[in-house]
Design an enzyme around this catalytic site. Structure first.
Site, PDB file in Angstrom:
ATOM      1  N   ARG A 126       0.507  -1.307  -0.178  1.00 58.16           N
ATOM      2  CA  ARG A 126      -0.100   0.028  -0.069  1.00 58.16           C
ATOM      3  C   ARG A 126       0.748   1.417   0.294  1.00 58.16           C
ATOM      4  NH1 ARG A 126      -5.734  -1.185   2.813  1.00 58.16           N
ATOM      5  NH2 ARG A 126      -6.279  -2.668   0.947  1.00 58.16           N
ATOM      6  N   GLN A 131      -1.311   2.332  -5.876  1.00 62.33           N
ATOM      7  CA  GLN A 131      -2.664   2.437  -5.547  1.00 62.33           C
ATOM      8  C   GLN A 131      -3.654   1.889  -6.607  1.00 62.33           C
ATOM      9  OE1 GLN A 131      -3.329   6.444  -4.443  1.00 62.33           O
ATOM     10  NE2 GLN A 131      -2.749   6.142  -2.346  1.00 62.33           N
ATOM     11  N   ASP A 134      -4.203  -1.995  -6.647  1.00 65.00           N
ATOM     12  CA  ASP A 134      -4.561  -2.449  -5.308  1.00 65.00           C
ATOM     13  C   ASP A 134      -5.828  -3.196  -5.505  1.00 65.00           C
ATOM     14  OD1 ASP A 134      -5.271  -3.205  -2.883  1.00 65.00           O
ATOM     15  OD2 ASP A 134      -4.831  -1.344  -2.069  1.00 65.00           O
ATOM     16  N   SER A 137      -8.342  -3.103  -2.403  1.00 68.17           N
ATOM     17  CA  SER A 137      -9.162  -1.675  -2.303  1.00 68.17           C
ATOM     18  C   SER A 137     -10.260  -1.656  -3.178  1.00 68.17           C
ATOM     19  CB  SER A 137      -8.028  -0.340  -2.361  1.00 68.17           C
ATOM     20  OG  SER A 137      -7.356  -0.353  -1.398  1.00 68.17           O
ATOM     21  N   TYR A 234      -3.640  -1.081   8.193  1.00 70.24           N
ATOM     22  CA  TYR A 234      -4.228  -2.073   8.737  1.00 70.24           C
ATOM     23  C   TYR A 234      -3.929  -1.998  10.211  1.00 70.24           C
ATOM     24  CZ  TYR A 234      -4.984  -4.718   4.091  1.00 70.24           C
ATOM     25  OH  TYR A 234      -5.618  -5.003   3.067  1.00 70.24           O
TER      26      TYR A 234
END
Length: 378
Positions: A126, A131, A134, A137, A234
């Site tokens: 991340r 991005q 991902d 996400s 996280y």
């Protein structure tokens, strides 16, 4: 470079790892793309659409013959990959810590034995430049949205406040537990439907995010929380003191809620238990709980993967593979994640992607007939 796009064979999986848009872009990079017949049907993509985009369509043996890169949503059975070139890449969500047909260490060992270089897209770091690659996400965003719709479908009342000649209907009270990508989308969706929304998380940094969506943050005050925020944003496990304080706070709050949506996950670990049977019993009959972590052990006591069950008059929704319930959009986003990943590392001279150490080492599970990812030896 030949790219093979496989049809998913996991029960209930309706997504596909490429869509016509990304097929055209892959062909534009110089790749040859072959799609297994019927791969896109669950996501409303006909074989002809892939052909029009420049792909070939055939059975699995023909698609895999000579393939150097295999794309999937979930990791295929290693035995079903015969015909791919030695050292071929497999890019998919491989779930190496899972159990059953969807994942697990045995499947990873199978990729190593088959000479496949397995790339776990859910291990994508991340960081800013990754991005757009991902998959967690993009798929969690849709899961958070769908969780609210599933709750609304099971809830026997309206979401928004309604003022009528016959009287006023109060807005539904929605409580979101876990404010990651899925949780934030759940908050936003519930607010758009007119609910009165509150949310909690063990990470204090999420307080402002909750408030930015016009929801009420519910936080334990003056108690040490988690040992530290985990990698990639996280949460790690909470301290015992925080767990006790949070349980007390949540118990009082949850009894007043109509709908609760839980989204808490810890990568590589069983999902943390957030709601006990006693807390469920405190909710009024007709309330609804949606457990988005049900396939990882569940945040809710009594939640059953793949079922909607009732305890103490409260419905507990435990749908499997929630992104697949929005297969067309989920496939489009997943396919773009894969293309963005491949395009970022595409070497025109070699006619194939060449990974750097930062991302390559983060997602590579197997290489040269061996399991190589350090997390699989912990």
């Amino acid at each position: 470079m030949k790219v093979a796009v496989l049809a998913e064979r996991i029960v209930g999986e309706r997504r596909v790892a490429a869509v016509p848009e990304t097929v055209r872009k892959l062909v534009g990079l110089g790749a040859s793309v072959s799609v297994e017949a019927g791969a896109g049907l669950g996501a409303s993509v006909a074989d002809g659409a892939f052909v029009s985009a420049g792909a070939g369509v055939g059975d699995r043996l023909a698609v895999l013959a000579g393939a150097e890169l295999i794309l999937g949503v979930q990791g295929p059975d290693p035995a079903s990959l015969a015909g791919a070139r030695p050292g071929a890449w497999l890019a998919a969500g491989l779930n190496p810590f899972g159990a059953g047909p969807e994942g697990g260490r045995a499947k990873v060992d199978g990729y190593a034995a088959a000479g496949i270089e397995a790339l776990a897209m859910e291990f994508m770091p991340r960081i800013t430049r990754a991005q757009s690659m991902d998959i967690l996400s993009s798929q969690s965003n849709l899961a958070g949205y769908k969780a609210v719709l599933d709750a609304a479908a099971e809830y026997g009342r309206a979401f928004p406040m309604m003022m009528t000649a016959a009287g006023t209907i109060s807005a539904a009270r929605v409580f979101v537990m876990g404010v990651g990508v899925a949780g934030l989308q759940a908050i936003a969706t519930a607010r758009r439907l007119g609910a009165q929304v509150s949310a909690t998380d063990v990470r204090s940094a999420t307080r402002e995010q909750i408030q930015s969506l016009d929801a009420k943050p519910i936080f334990v005050e003056n108690v040490a929380g988690i040992e530290g925020e985990g990698s990639g944003g996280y949460a790690t496990e909470m301290s015992p003191e925080y767990q006790r304080a949070q349980a007390e706070l949540v118990s009082g709050h949850i009894a007043k809620q109509d709908i609760v949506i839980t989204t808490a996950l810890i990568p590589g670990r069983a999902a943390p238990r957030l709601i006990s049977d006693a807390q469920i019993a405190s909710m009024r009959p007709g309330s609804v709980i949606v457990d988005l972590a049900v396939e990882s052990g569940g945040n809710v006591e009594g939640a059953v993967p793949g079922e909607v069950v009732e305890r103490h008059g409260v419905k507990i929704v435990g749908h499997r593979n929630v992104p697949s319930r929005l297969a067309a959009d989920a496939s489009a986003l997943f396919a773009r994640n894969l293309f963005n990943f491949l395009a970022a590392f595409w070497d025109k001279e070699q006619g194939r992607p060449v990974l750097d150490a930062e991302i390559g080492d983060a997602i590579r599970l197997t290489r040269g007939g061996k399991v190589v990812h350090p997390r699989l030896f912990q």
